[in-house]
Design a protein around this motif. Structure first.
Motif, PDB file in Angstrom:
ATOM      1  N   ILE B  26       3.468   0.419  -7.558  1.00  0.00           N
ATOM      2  CA  ILE B  26       4.381  -0.015  -6.491  1.00  0.00           C
ATOM      3  C   ILE B  26       5.268   1.147  -6.052  1.00  0.00           C
ATOM      4  CG2 ILE B  26       6.365  -1.504  -6.034  1.00  0.00           C
ATOM      5  CD1 ILE B  26       4.813  -3.538  -7.947  1.00  0.00           C
ATOM      6  N   ASN B  27       5.684   1.921  -7.041  1.00  0.00           N
ATOM      7  CA  ASN B  27       6.528   3.081  -6.747  1.00  0.00           C
ATOM      8  C   ASN B  27       5.827   4.042  -5.789  1.00  0.00           C
ATOM      9  OD1 ASN B  27       8.713   4.798  -6.943  1.00  0.00           O
ATOM     10  ND2 ASN B  27       7.835   5.907  -8.682  1.00  0.00           N
ATOM     11  N   GLU B  28       4.530   4.218  -6.016  1.00  0.00           N
ATOM     12  CA  GLU B  28       3.741   5.116  -5.177  1.00  0.00           C
ATOM     13  C   GLU B  28       3.746   4.627  -3.715  1.00  0.00           C
ATOM     14  OE1 GLU B  28       1.765   8.593  -6.011  1.00  0.00           O
ATOM     15  OE2 GLU B  28       0.874   7.162  -7.420  1.00  0.00           O
ATOM     16  N   TYR B  29       3.586   3.322  -3.525  1.00  0.00           N
ATOM     17  CA  TYR B  29       3.563   2.763  -2.166  1.00  0.00           C
ATOM     18  C   TYR B  29       4.957   2.798  -1.537  1.00  0.00           C
ATOM     19  CZ  TYR B  29      -1.280   1.355  -2.545  1.00  0.00           C
ATOM     20  OH  TYR B  29      -2.643   1.386  -2.666  1.00  0.00           O
ATOM     21  N   GLU B  30       5.984   2.598  -2.370  1.00  0.00           N
ATOM     22  CA  GLU B  30       7.354   2.683  -1.838  1.00  0.00           C
ATOM     23  C   GLU B  30       7.633   4.091  -1.320  1.00  0.00           C
ATOM     24  OE1 GLU B  30       9.575   1.193  -5.151  1.00  0.00           O
ATOM     25  OE2 GLU B  30       9.859  -0.777  -4.221  1.00  0.00           O
ATOM     26  N   GLN B  31       7.144   5.076  -2.075  1.00  0.00           N
ATOM     27  CA  GLN B  31       7.328   6.470  -1.635  1.00  0.00           C
ATOM     28  C   GLN B  31       6.595   6.726  -0.327  1.00  0.00           C
ATOM     29  OE1 GLN B  31       6.694   9.732  -4.242  1.00  0.00           O
ATOM     30  NE2 GLN B  31       8.043   8.926  -5.854  1.00  0.00           N
ATOM     31  N   HIS B  32       5.406   6.124  -0.228  1.00  0.00           N
ATOM     32  CA  HIS B  32       4.628   6.274   1.006  1.00  0.00           C
ATOM     33  C   HIS B  32       5.440   5.761   2.202  1.00  0.00           C
ATOM     34  CE1 HIS B  32       0.577   6.679   2.960  1.00  0.00           C
ATOM     35  NE2 HIS B  32       1.180   5.921   3.867  1.00  0.00           N
ATOM     36  N   PHE B  33       6.035   4.580   2.016  1.00  0.00           N
ATOM     37  CA  PHE B  33       6.899   4.021   3.081  1.00  0.00           C
ATOM     38  C   PHE B  33       8.046   4.978   3.397  1.00  0.00           C
ATOM     39  CE2 PHE B  33       4.956  -0.166   2.477  1.00  0.00           C
ATOM     40  CZ  PHE B  33       4.965  -0.644   3.778  1.00  0.00           C
ATOM     41  N   ALA B  34       8.661   5.511   2.323  1.00  0.00           N
ATOM     42  CA  ALA B  34       9.826   6.385   2.521  1.00  0.00           C
ATOM     43  C   ALA B  34       9.461   7.627   3.332  1.00  0.00           C
ATOM     44  CB  ALA B  34      10.393   6.791   1.151  1.00  0.00           C
ATOM     45  N   PHE B  35       8.329   8.252   2.990  1.00  0.00           N
ATOM     46  CA  PHE B  35       7.881   9.445   3.718  1.00  0.00           C
ATOM     47  C   PHE B  35       7.647   9.127   5.186  1.00  0.00           C
ATOM     48  CE2 PHE B  35       6.458  11.282  -0.428  1.00  0.00           C
ATOM     49  CZ  PHE B  35       7.103  12.485  -0.306  1.00  0.00           C
ATOM     50  N   LYS B  36       6.921   8.028   5.408  1.00  0.00           N
ATOM     51  CA  LYS B  36       6.524   7.680   6.766  1.00  0.00           C
ATOM     52  C   LYS B  36       7.729   7.282   7.619  1.00  0.00           C
ATOM     53  CE  LYS B  36       2.101   8.029   7.532  1.00  0.00           C
ATOM     54  NZ  LYS B  36       1.609   8.765   8.682  1.00  0.00           N
ATOM     55  N   MET B  37       8.682   6.564   6.998  1.00  0.00           N
ATOM     56  CA  MET B  37       9.856   6.139   7.754  1.00  0.00           C
ATOM     57  C   MET B  37      10.716   7.340   8.126  1.00  0.00           C
ATOM     58  SD  MET B  37      10.434   2.601   5.735  1.00  0.00           S
ATOM     59  CE  MET B  37      12.074   2.110   6.197  1.00  0.00           C
ATOM     60  N   ALA B  38      10.705   8.354   7.222  1.00  0.00           N
ATOM     61  CA  ALA B  38      11.440   9.588   7.528  1.00  0.00           C
ATOM     62  C   ALA B  38      10.824  10.284   8.740  1.00  0.00           C
ATOM     63  CB  ALA B  38      11.418  10.514   6.319  1.00  0.00           C
ATOM     64  N   ASP B  39       9.529  10.094   8.931  1.00  0.00           N
ATOM     65  CA  ASP B  39       8.856  10.677  10.099  1.00  0.00           C
ATOM     66  C   ASP B  39       9.016   9.821  11.344  1.00  0.00           C
ATOM     67  OD1 ASP B  39       8.035  12.877   8.759  1.00  0.00           O
ATOM     68  OD2 ASP B  39       5.970  12.203   8.416  1.00  0.00           O
ATOM     69  N   GLY B  40       9.701   8.689  11.229  1.00  0.00           N
ATOM     70  CA  GLY B  40       9.996   7.880  12.396  1.00  0.00           C
ATOM     71  C   GLY B  40       9.030   6.742  12.681  1.00  0.00           C
ATOM     72  N   TYR B  41       8.161   6.429  11.733  1.00  0.00           N
ATOM     73  CA  TYR B  41       7.254   5.290  11.942  1.00  0.00           C
ATOM     74  C   TYR B  41       7.968   3.985  11.601  1.00  0.00           C
ATOM     75  CZ  TYR B  41       3.334   8.540  12.349  1.00  0.00           C
ATOM     76  OH  TYR B  41       2.483   9.528  12.758  1.00  0.00           O
ATOM     77  N   SER B  42       7.565   2.893  12.250  1.00  0.00           N
ATOM     78  CA  SER B  42       8.161   1.589  11.940  1.00  0.00           C
ATOM     79  C   SER B  42       7.471   1.009  10.692  1.00  0.00           C
ATOM     80  CB  SER B  42       7.974   0.634  13.110  1.00  0.00           C
ATOM     81  OG  SER B  42       6.643   0.192  13.163  1.00  0.00           O
ATOM     82  N   GLU B  44       6.201  -1.873  10.265  1.00  0.00           N
ATOM     83  CA  GLU B  44       4.957  -2.573  10.625  1.00  0.00           C
ATOM     84  C   GLU B  44       3.789  -1.606  10.782  1.00  0.00           C
ATOM     85  OE1 GLU B  44       7.814  -3.687  11.677  1.00  0.00           O
ATOM     86  OE2 GLU B  44       7.753  -5.829  11.181  1.00  0.00           O
ATOM     87  N   GLU B  45       4.070  -0.509  11.467  1.00  0.00           N
ATOM     88  CA  GLU B  45       3.019   0.496  11.681  1.00  0.00           C
ATOM     89  C   GLU B  45       2.496   1.015  10.346  1.00  0.00           C
ATOM     90  OE1 GLU B  45       3.614   3.262  15.544  1.00  0.00           O
ATOM     91  OE2 GLU B  45       5.389   3.004  14.306  1.00  0.00           O
ATOM     92  N   ILE B  46       3.426   1.325   9.457  1.00  0.00           N
ATOM     93  CA  ILE B  46       3.037   1.905   8.165  1.00  0.00           C
ATOM     94  C   ILE B  46       2.210   0.907   7.368  1.00  0.00           C
ATOM     95  CG2 ILE B  46       3.899   2.916   6.028  1.00  0.00           C
ATOM     96  CD1 ILE B  46       6.534   3.507   7.644  1.00  0.00           C
ATOM     97  N   ALA B  47       2.687  -0.352   7.340  1.00  0.00           N
ATOM     98  CA  ALA B  47       1.973  -1.372   6.567  1.00  0.00           C
ATOM     99  C   ALA B  47       0.569  -1.569   7.117  1.00  0.00           C
ATOM    100  CB  ALA B  47       2.747  -2.687   6.605  1.00  0.00           C
ATOM    101  N   ALA B  48       0.437  -1.573   8.454  1.00  0.00           N
ATOM    102  CA  ALA B  48      -0.882  -1.762   9.065  1.00  0.00           C
ATOM    103  C   ALA B  48      -1.812  -0.613   8.688  1.00  0.00           C
ATOM    104  CB  ALA B  48      -0.750  -1.859  10.581  1.00  0.00           C
ATOM    105  N   LYS B  49      -1.258   0.604   8.669  1.00  0.00           N
ATOM    106  CA  LYS B  49      -2.072   1.788   8.353  1.00  0.00           C
ATOM    107  C   LYS B  49      -2.485   1.806   6.879  1.00  0.00           C
ATOM    108  CE  LYS B  49      -4.106   5.164  10.125  1.00  0.00           C
ATOM    109  NZ  LYS B  49      -4.223   6.377   9.346  1.00  0.00           N
TER     110      LYS B  49
END
Lengths: 108, 237
Positions: B26-42, B44-49
């Motif tokens: 779970i930590n790995e996926y949370e980090q994925h969200f954190a990286f992507k959100m820092a790049d400005g993705y929403s 929803e977009e991240i979860a879909a990808k």
């Protein structure tokens, strides 16, 4: 392409990337989902599988300013396995390619 | 799907499948969200990808574990079925042997009647003319029994092959391999052989019936008694 088929090739791609340098999970996910049409999340199960098979190890490193990151690194066994599978895959792909090219020559 | 929804679904399924180190995953996926959100993705977009969290969670199952329990159950269950199926096949084979022995012994008796020998005085006495008619009758019966034995042998063979395929498929399915198509339990003889066997069976049945009745009627006429077996002392009185 079927997901089962992709999965095997993805494992090879992950090993290939890690042979160049150690990476954290997000880097690998970004790179692979950018180059190959896969869901970004599927890279993490592959990393875990490779780790449980002893091909990868992980270590945690704090980068400047950021949170600690989990890096993946090839083990010696991983390196050997990669070289073997790489040779196998290239030979296989070459045969498939020549077979498919013969097919297109027939049609012309 | 928001970040929290994705993570909640993922951890729920990971827990259900009792996958070890779920927190690390779970930590790995949370980090994925954190990286992507820092790049400005929403979110929803991240979860879909990322993909479907249920499908992702199941990809963390190791191959061996996925089928381990089912395989043991399949092996034990098959063991029990094998015992009963084995007894059943022994019965079928015994019946096959009975039919074959019946056919052979009938043929031998027919031959003895025809040649006129009576080994050990086992055969009842009768005039030779009658013996020939009964010999024909028994020969026809031997052929009929032989056809039956051939059919039954084909049936047992096909049934065994079908059971073997079922056995293999059950094990294959339990260990995650693709099963082969199942086999029919009835034999499919080639059309020519089938027609030939049926023709032989019908002719021998007709011949057996006709010669048996003829033999009985002739015996009654020659011995001058309806119960010709008494007249010729077949049963000792």
């Amino acid at each position: 392409m079927t997901t089962q088929y992709k999965k095997g090739v993805l494992e090879l791609c992950v090993l290939s990337l890690l042979k160049k340098r150690d990476c954290y999970g997000y880097e690998l996910s970004e790179y692979l989902s950018g180059h190959i049409d896969i869901a970004a999340g599927t890279v993490y199960p592959i990393l875990r599988k490779l780790k449980s098979e002893g091909l990868l190890t992980t270590y945690v490193q704090e980068d400047s300013g950021g949170p600690p990151r989990k890096y993946y690194s090839l083990t010696n066994f991983g390196r050997e396995t990669y070289e073997k599978q790489r040779a196998e895959y290239l030979a296989f792909a070459q045969k498939v390619e020549s077979l498919l090219e013969e097919d297109s020559n027939d049609k012309e | 799907m928001t970040r929290n929804e994705f993570i909640a679904k993922l951890s729920e399924v990971l827990k259900k499948l009792s996958i070890p180190d779920a927190e690390e995953i779970i930590n790995e996926y949370e980090q994925h969200f954190a990286f992507k959100m820092a790049d400005g993705y929403s979110e929803e977009e991240i979860a879909a990808k990322l993909g479907d969290p249920v499908a992702l969670a199941s990809q963390f199952q190791s191959e061996g574990k996925k089928h381990g329990g089912r395989k043991i159950t399949a092996v034990i269950g098959l063991g029990f079925i094998d015992i009963f199926a084995g007894m059943f096949f022994v019965l079928l084979l015994a019946w096959e042997a009975v039919m074959a022995v019946f056919s052979l012994s009938t043929a031998v008796v027919a031959l003895c009647l025809l040649v006129g020998t009576n080994p050990g005085s086992l055969l009842p006495p009768m005039p030779y003319g009658i013996a020939i008619v009964f010999a024909l009758s028994l020969a026809a019966l031997a052929v009929l029994a032989a056809v039956g034995a051939i059919y039954f042998a084909a049936f047992i063979r096909q049934l065994m092959r079908s059971y073997g395929r079922f056995h293999k498929n059950t094990l294959d399915a339990a260990s995650g391999r693709a099963p082969l198509p199942s086999l029919p339990i009835y034999p499919r003889l080639p059309g020519k052989a089938n027609r030939a066997l049926r023709f032989v069976a019908l002719v021998s049945l007709a011949l057996f019936t006709a010669t048996f009745v003829l033999g009985a009627v002739l015996s009654m006429l020659i011995s001058g008694s309806l119960e010709f077996w008494h007249a010729w002392g077949w049963f000792g009185y």
